[in-house]
Design a protein around this motif. Sequence first.
Motif, PDB file in Angstrom:
ATOM      1  N   ALA A 203      56.039  67.067  20.604  1.00 40.67           N
ATOM      2  CA  ALA A 203      57.210  67.676  19.973  1.00 40.67           C
ATOM      3  C   ALA A 203      56.800  68.797  19.029  1.00 40.67           C
ATOM      4  CB  ALA A 203      58.008  66.613  19.222  1.00 40.67           C
ATOM      5  N   THR A 204      55.736  68.582  18.268  1.00 45.76           N
ATOM      6  CA  THR A 204      55.292  69.591  17.305  1.00 45.76           C
ATOM      7  C   THR A 204      54.703  70.802  18.006  1.00 45.76           C
ATOM      8  OG1 THR A 204      54.804  67.798  15.755  1.00 45.76           O
ATOM      9  CG2 THR A 204      53.903  69.952  15.244  1.00 45.76           C
ATOM     10  N   LEU A 205      53.902  70.574  19.040  1.00 47.09           N
ATOM     11  CA  LEU A 205      53.301  71.696  19.770  1.00 47.09           C
ATOM     12  C   LEU A 205      54.351  72.542  20.476  1.00 47.09           C
ATOM     13  CD1 LEU A 205      50.015  70.279  21.333  1.00 47.09           C
ATOM     14  CD2 LEU A 205      50.206  72.300  19.877  1.00 47.09           C
ATOM     15  N   PHE A 206      55.223  71.892  21.239  1.00 48.90           N
ATOM     16  CA  PHE A 206      56.240  72.651  21.978  1.00 48.90           C
ATOM     17  C   PHE A 206      57.245  73.293  21.024  1.00 48.90           C
ATOM     18  CE2 PHE A 206      55.132  69.853  25.701  1.00 48.90           C
ATOM     19  CZ  PHE A 206      54.640  70.883  26.484  1.00 48.90           C
ATOM     20  N   GLY A 207      57.524  72.625  19.916  1.00 46.54           N
ATOM     21  CA  GLY A 207      58.446  73.201  18.943  1.00 46.54           C
ATOM     22  C   GLY A 207      57.910  74.466  18.309  1.00 46.54           C
TER      23      GLY A 207
ATOM     24  N   GLY B  75      47.842  74.279  29.264  1.00 42.74           N
ATOM     25  CA  GLY B  75      48.131  73.194  28.327  1.00 42.74           C
ATOM     26  C   GLY B  75      49.523  72.635  28.522  1.00 42.74           C
ATOM     27  N   ALA B  76      50.524  73.522  28.695  1.00 44.16           N
ATOM     28  CA  ALA B  76      51.898  73.060  28.896  1.00 44.16           C
ATOM     29  C   ALA B  76      52.019  72.259  30.190  1.00 44.16           C
ATOM     30  CB  ALA B  76      52.848  74.256  28.919  1.00 44.16           C
ATOM     31  N   ALA B  77      51.360  72.711  31.251  1.00 44.83           N
ATOM     32  CA  ALA B  77      51.424  72.004  32.529  1.00 44.83           C
ATOM     33  C   ALA B  77      50.824  70.599  32.406  1.00 44.83           C
ATOM     34  CB  ALA B  77      50.686  72.808  33.607  1.00 44.83           C
ATOM     35  N   ILE B  78      49.699  70.498  31.701  1.00 42.57           N
ATOM     36  CA  ILE B  78      49.060  69.185  31.520  1.00 42.57           C
ATOM     37  C   ILE B  78      49.956  68.258  30.717  1.00 42.57           C
ATOM     38  CG2 ILE B  78      47.146  67.994  30.380  1.00 42.57           C
ATOM     39  CD1 ILE B  78      45.372  70.381  31.118  1.00 42.57           C
ATOM     40  N   LEU B  79      50.480  68.746  29.599  1.00 39.54           N
ATOM     41  CA  LEU B  79      51.303  67.894  28.732  1.00 39.54           C
ATOM     42  C   LEU B  79      52.613  67.497  29.409  1.00 39.54           C
ATOM     43  CD1 LEU B  79      50.757  69.617  25.263  1.00 39.54           C
ATOM     44  CD2 LEU B  79      49.788  67.458  26.072  1.00 39.54           C
TER      45      LEU B  79
ATOM     46  N   ASP C  92      60.188  66.731  26.090  1.00 37.97           N
ATOM     47  CA  ASP C  92      59.335  67.927  26.028  1.00 37.97           C
ATOM     48  C   ASP C  92      60.147  69.186  26.282  1.00 37.97           C
ATOM     49  OD1 ASP C  92      57.102  66.465  25.475  1.00 37.97           O
ATOM     50  OD2 ASP C  92      56.166  66.687  27.445  1.00 37.97           O
ATOM     51  N   LEU C  93      61.055  69.120  27.264  1.00 35.94           N
ATOM     52  CA  LEU C  93      61.868  70.292  27.595  1.00 35.94           C
ATOM     53  C   LEU C  93      62.803  70.664  26.450  1.00 35.94           C
ATOM     54  CD1 LEU C  93      62.793  69.644  31.350  1.00 35.94           C
ATOM     55  CD2 LEU C  93      60.933  71.030  30.412  1.00 35.94           C
ATOM     56  N   PHE C  94      63.356  69.672  25.774  1.00 34.81           N
ATOM     57  CA  PHE C  94      64.193  69.942  24.602  1.00 34.81           C
ATOM     58  C   PHE C  94      63.382  70.668  23.527  1.00 34.81           C
ATOM     59  CE2 PHE C  94      67.510  66.873  25.961  1.00 34.81           C
ATOM     60  CZ  PHE C  94      68.637  67.577  25.565  1.00 34.81           C
ATOM     61  N   CYS C  95      62.159  70.187  23.282  1.00 32.68           N
ATOM     62  CA  CYS C  95      61.317  70.801  22.247  1.00 32.68           C
ATOM     63  C   CYS C  95      60.873  72.195  22.654  1.00 32.68           C
ATOM     64  CB  CYS C  95      60.102  69.912  21.965  1.00 32.68           C
ATOM     65  SG  CYS C  95      60.532  68.308  21.230  1.00 32.68           S
ATOM     66  N   LEU C  96      60.602  72.388  23.938  1.00 31.21           N
ATOM     67  CA  LEU C  96      60.240  73.717  24.423  1.00 31.21           C
ATOM     68  C   LEU C  96      61.426  74.675  24.293  1.00 31.21           C
ATOM     69  CD1 LEU C  96      58.038  75.431  25.713  1.00 31.21           C
ATOM     70  CD2 LEU C  96      58.796  74.620  27.961  1.00 31.21           C
TER      71      LEU C  96
END
Length: 315
Positions: free
Chosen positions: A115-119, A152-156, A171-175
Amino acid sequence: MDSNAGLKAKLVAPNNAPRRAPHRALLLAALLGGNIALAMGPWLVRLADTGPVSAAFWRLFLALPFLVVFAWVAGQRLGGMPRRTLVLVAIGALAFAGDLASWHIGIGMTRLGNATLFGNAGSIILLFWGFIIARMLPRGAEWLAIICALGGAAILLGRSLEISTQTFVGDLFCLTAGVLYAVYLLTLQGERARFGAWSLLTWVSIFACPVLLTLALALGEPVWPTDWTPILILFVTSQLIGQGLLVYSLGHFPPLVIGLALLTQPAVAAMIGYARFGEVLMPLDVVGMVLLGSALVVARATRNEAAPSSKPKGD
């Protein structure tokens, strides 16, 4: 700097060194402390007994009087904004409200580190946008940022899908939140220089609060907390301590250092997720986080001007 000024600086450096070193250390402590305070935000959102969007409303609403004071202390005017600026503020506020709402919803569905990374993906989005506006291809380290970000995004995202569909959707919400934050920054980037970060953030919060409250009610969320402790700590740590320390320190460091300090957020969030919610990171998760984190650092380092963050991600 001319040669006389350089010589003078060298001559006085020994006497000033004992006083300047602690000041530099204090600024670095503020930079790291602000990121750590912001990293606690996702944990507190989960602890709140309101809905996630309601928590976003309260964190902004409770901070409003303090934002007014901060703007006044900084000498930034709150009145006399032209109609064009207010229209841009309203548009930016919609993006900001959507950003916070989407991020808070995602926090409850995915792992805190993700959440923190994608945010915080707004920095990478701005990098991509820069290529589109300039109509040019990436160069050097910018290619590295793109490859690391996509890898990185693909792996996570793949790992989240292995865990559950809900985690993947989180993850999609945070992205989405990261994209909306980039829209918010782009909308107000010209006005920020004219009126100041605190002044604009005050007006953005005034416009965003009713949007968040309306959305929370439309979603049927409980709005009034029965336990105010998580909400109050969220508002103090994220909007006051985190924001205040970052605004105090950001202008004293180059973008690369700011980007590296930003990595404390997903690291701390991941540790909280493991300690409080049993969110275990596998080696592949760590690889994905390192790749995406590296992309964030490069994206920050290649930006000519770092805008002050106005939400928990620091952005």
